[in-house]
Design a protein around this motif. Sequence first.
Motif, mmCIF file in Angstrom:
data_model
loop_
_atom_site.group_PDB
_atom_site.id
_atom_site.type_symbol
_atom_site.label_atom_id
_atom_site.label_comp_id
_atom_site.label_asym_id
_atom_site.label_seq_id
_atom_site.Cartn_x
_atom_site.Cartn_y
_atom_site.Cartn_z
ATOM 1 N N THR A 328 -8.201 -1.811 -32.656
ATOM 2 C CA THR A 328 -7.677 -0.710 -31.847
ATOM 3 C C THR A 328 -8.668 0.448 -31.831
ATOM 4 O O THR A 328 -9.569 0.527 -32.670
ATOM 5 C CB THR A 328 -6.328 -0.201 -32.406
ATOM 6 N N GLY A 350 -14.127 10.459 -38.935
ATOM 7 C CA GLY A 350 -14.267 9.354 -37.984
ATOM 8 C C GLY A 350 -13.004 8.952 -37.246
ATOM 9 O O GLY A 350 -12.127 9.764 -36.953
ATOM 10 N N GLY A 363 -17.442 6.522 -30.156
ATOM 11 C CA GLY A 363 -16.966 7.195 -31.361
ATOM 12 C C GLY A 363 -17.956 7.063 -32.506
ATOM 13 O O GLY A 363 -17.836 7.742 -33.515
HETATM 14 C C1 LIG Z 1 -14.062 -2.896 -28.799
HETATM 15 C C2 LIG Z 1 -14.573 -1.540 -29.115
HETATM 16 C C3 LIG Z 1 -15.649 -1.046 -28.413
HETATM 17 C C4 LIG Z 1 -16.184 0.184 -28.745
HETATM 18 N N1 LIG Z 1 -17.323 0.573 -28.109
HETATM 19 C C5 LIG Z 1 -17.980 1.649 -28.549
HETATM 20 C C6 LIG Z 1 -19.269 1.940 -28.039
HETATM 21 O O1 LIG Z 1 -19.809 1.210 -27.206
HETATM 22 N N2 LIG Z 1 -19.893 3.059 -28.516
HETATM 23 C C7 LIG Z 1 -19.325 3.873 -29.452
HETATM 24 O O2 LIG Z 1 -19.941 4.880 -29.851
HETATM 25 N N3 LIG Z 1 -18.086 3.613 -29.950
HETATM 26 C C8 LIG Z 1 -17.411 2.517 -29.539
HETATM 27 N N4 LIG Z 1 -16.190 2.195 -30.094
HETATM 28 C C9 LIG Z 1 -15.601 3.084 -31.113
HETATM 29 C C10 LIG Z 1 -16.331 2.933 -32.458
HETATM 30 O O3 LIG Z 1 -16.441 1.570 -32.802
HETATM 31 C C11 LIG Z 1 -15.623 3.716 -33.543
HETATM 32 O O4 LIG Z 1 -15.483 5.052 -33.104
HETATM 33 C C12 LIG Z 1 -16.356 3.671 -34.874
HETATM 34 O O5 LIG Z 1 -16.499 2.355 -35.330
HETATM 35 C C13 LIG Z 1 -15.621 4.509 -35.919
HETATM 36 O O6 LIG Z 1 -16.290 4.456 -37.136
HETATM 37 P P1 LIG Z 1 -15.516 4.689 -38.525
HETATM 38 O O7 LIG Z 1 -16.543 4.618 -39.589
HETATM 39 O O8 LIG Z 1 -14.677 5.895 -38.407
HETATM 40 O O9 LIG Z 1 -14.501 3.463 -38.651
HETATM 41 P P2 LIG Z 1 -14.751 1.893 -38.675
HETATM 42 O O10 LIG Z 1 -15.933 1.535 -37.880
HETATM 43 O O11 LIG Z 1 -13.459 1.284 -38.265
HETATM 44 O O12 LIG Z 1 -15.024 1.556 -40.206
HETATM 45 C C14 LIG Z 1 -14.030 1.710 -41.180
HETATM 46 C C15 LIG Z 1 -14.310 0.803 -42.363
HETATM 47 O O13 LIG Z 1 -13.384 1.131 -43.408
HETATM 48 C C16 LIG Z 1 -12.857 -0.052 -43.978
HETATM 49 N N5 LIG Z 1 -11.522 0.289 -44.520
HETATM 50 C C17 LIG Z 1 -10.469 0.764 -43.810
HETATM 51 N N6 LIG Z 1 -9.428 0.995 -44.618
HETATM 52 C C18 LIG Z 1 -9.820 0.676 -45.864
HETATM 53 C C19 LIG Z 1 -9.155 0.707 -47.128
HETATM 54 N N7 LIG Z 1 -7.914 1.177 -47.256
HETATM 55 N N8 LIG Z 1 -9.840 0.251 -48.214
HETATM 56 C C20 LIG Z 1 -11.131 -0.185 -48.085
HETATM 57 N N9 LIG Z 1 -11.797 -0.234 -46.905
HETATM 58 C C21 LIG Z 1 -11.151 0.208 -45.812
HETATM 59 C C22 LIG Z 1 -12.809 -1.014 -42.804
HETATM 60 O O14 LIG Z 1 -12.754 -2.350 -43.262
HETATM 61 C C23 LIG Z 1 -14.108 -0.682 -42.068
HETATM 62 O O15 LIG Z 1 -15.188 -1.423 -42.555
HETATM 63 C C24 LIG Z 1 -15.595 0.982 -29.760
HETATM 64 C C25 LIG Z 1 -14.488 0.497 -30.461
HETATM 65 C C26 LIG Z 1 -13.990 -0.754 -30.166
HETATM 66 C C27 LIG Z 1 -12.834 -1.289 -30.965
#
Ligand SMILES: Cc1cc2nc3c(=O)[nH]c(=O)nc-3n(C[C@H](O)[C@H](O)[C@H](O)COP(=O)(O)OP(=O)(O)OC[C@H]3O[C@@H](n4cnc5c(N)ncnc54)[C@H](O)[C@@H]3O)c2cc1C
Length: 563
Positions: A328, A350, A363
């Motif tokens: 999501t 994030g 994102g």
């Molecule tokens: C299909 C899709 C396409 C996208 N395309 C783009 C794009 O082209 N360009 C762009 O900039 N953004 C894009 N996004 C958005 C982008 O992927 C996210 O904004 C970004 O990955 C967020 O990074 P994050 O580190 O906050 O979270 P995440 O990337 O989700 O990383 C979170 C990590 O925390 C771990 N975790 C979570 N909860 C726990 C817990 N309780 N204990 C231990 N580990 C945990 C998870 O396993 C994961 O490895 C897209 C998203 C999707 C789904």
Amino acid sequence: MSRPSNFPPPFSARDYVAEPTDPADERIEVGILIVGAGPAGLACAIRLGQLLEEHPEMAERLGDVPVAVLEKGKQPGSHLLSGAVVDPRALRRLFKDRLRMDELPSYGEVPGESVYVLSRRSALPIPPPPPMRNHGNWIFSLSELGRFLAEKAEEAGAMILPETAAQKLLVSHGRVMGVRTGDKGRGREGGELGNFEAGSDLVAKVTVLAEGTQGHLTGVAIDRFSLGGEEPQVWELAVKEVWKVAKPLDRVIHTMGWPLRGAKKYREFGGSFIYPMGEDMVTIGLVVGLDYRDASLSVHDLLQELKTHPKIRKILKGGERLQWGAKTIPSGGFNSLPRELHAPGLLLCGDGVGMVNVPRLKGIHYAIESGKLAAEAAFRALQRGETPSSALSSYDDAIRDSFIWKDLHEVRNMRQVFQRGFFVGGALASAMTMSKGKAEIGKMQAEPDAEQSLIVTDRDKSYPAPDGKLTFDKLSSVFASGNKTRDDQPNHIRVERRVARDVAELWAHMCPAQVYKVGREDEDGTVMVDVAPSNCVQCGAITAKGGRLTPPEGGSGPEYTVT
Ligand SMILES: Cc1cc2nc3c(=O)[nH]c(=O)nc-3n(C[C@H](O)[C@H](O)[C@H](O)COP(=O)(O)OP(=O)(O)OC[C@H]3O[C@@H](n4cnc5c(N)ncnc54)[C@H](O)[C@@H]3O)c2cc1C
Ligand code: SF4
């Protein structure tokens, strides 16, 4: 006509807040604890490493393990899935003078782009609207980038603990003390198996939650510290595949329209992305807002249908599906951000707090920048020797002064306007984009995804039959995610098991991993929902649509490598 919210899940955030229980000498003490090895968490660890290198006296003050990162996936990257066309701003700032963009594991700069409005047979090219212009951005696999960033974080001194799920938020005297990790080796009914390992209390001076979309402890912390924003959060569900292809694709493609329906009553908002990954790979994904109403809608099967379009079939011709996954995306934007991004001993980064620019589908650069700013705020507070709430409030100030805040403010109503239907929404969104967010179109209330009243149509009758070459069924997709969740572990999904038939059908169609089945009907017309939790790829959609995903045993779930 039911709403999923009529059947709330048996879940209370309070059950996931606890005092430390391990005796003081058995607790694992670290300096700064980061939950989640995604771009936000790893950028935080890398920036802390840089700061500790410049101030070695601080590393000593933070103890044997100054920085630790918990990751529930098998390894960093296993649960990362994205597009991904990345705005390089934040990566450049993070690695300033240390690494150039062409030293990162990317597929190069965006070579060109096209946008099409699709109907069943035709594809009408349109000039890329401003949010879809990607000149100067770079193409990555987020899973590959995550593995690379994890290596850099380890080189910078962080300890990474994979296969470790943060289950509970440890809070004592109103301050976050760390997290409790989940047990391993429990059977279906919760009993201890031969390989049982109890979870541990990990205590830290500052805890940074960087859990990404539908973050389990992020939700718990928002509830515990009453941090909820002005508007509820809403989500999109994205399903994507990576293909080996016979012919290179020479541009990034976005599509709108078919296979989604434009009529307002369906509330189907979304589109597809098709990105080249070097000479011989392509990624294709479909993103759909989870405020849709039709219980027979399945994003998994809409993606299968999309691939049968003549324009897209041509791109994949002679190719082979390598990987599949789902996740999501938080899409409430600026007005759904929490009121504050810190609490005593705690920082939030994030996707967990919804830092996503939905019209741009971006994102990653906000996640990286917020992780970096969290590192700097935590470091500043610890240098002064304290972590009361006010010491960490400099993180909120830094976010407000950053490009994250400015960008998200400019597109603040962008998702909500599409509640008025595709065409009116499109016109309002254009007005906002052209005026860089200055056009006031009135504040629009976001409605939680689970509160949409359901309709049931025969949309599912027109999904293409899986042929195992171009189109696939859900179980072969789960296989292609590398999911190896143990069948006999406790159920990590909280849903009401007896619900109205349309809600059960919604869940069965919505879940891209075939976790739910409509079971036996009772005399009162309600049905049992059968649940197969080991299929779950932890996309988070069920939390948006009336249930609650909690982290299963560490190391479970998909094992993405190129998503
Ligand atoms: C299909 C899709 C396409 C996208 N395309 C783009 C794009 O082209 N360009 C762009 O900039 N953004 C894009 N996004 C958005 C982008 O992927 C996210 O904004 C970004 O990955 C967020 O990074 P994050 O580190 O906050 O979270 P995440 O990337 O989700 O990383 C979170 C990590 O925390 C771990 N975790 C979570 N909860 C726990 C817990 N309780 N204990 C231990 N580990 C945990 C998870 O396993 C994961 O490895 C897209 C998203 C999707 C789904
Ligand atoms: S059960 Fe798992 S895979 Fe299915 S919708 Fe929920 S989180 Fe996603």
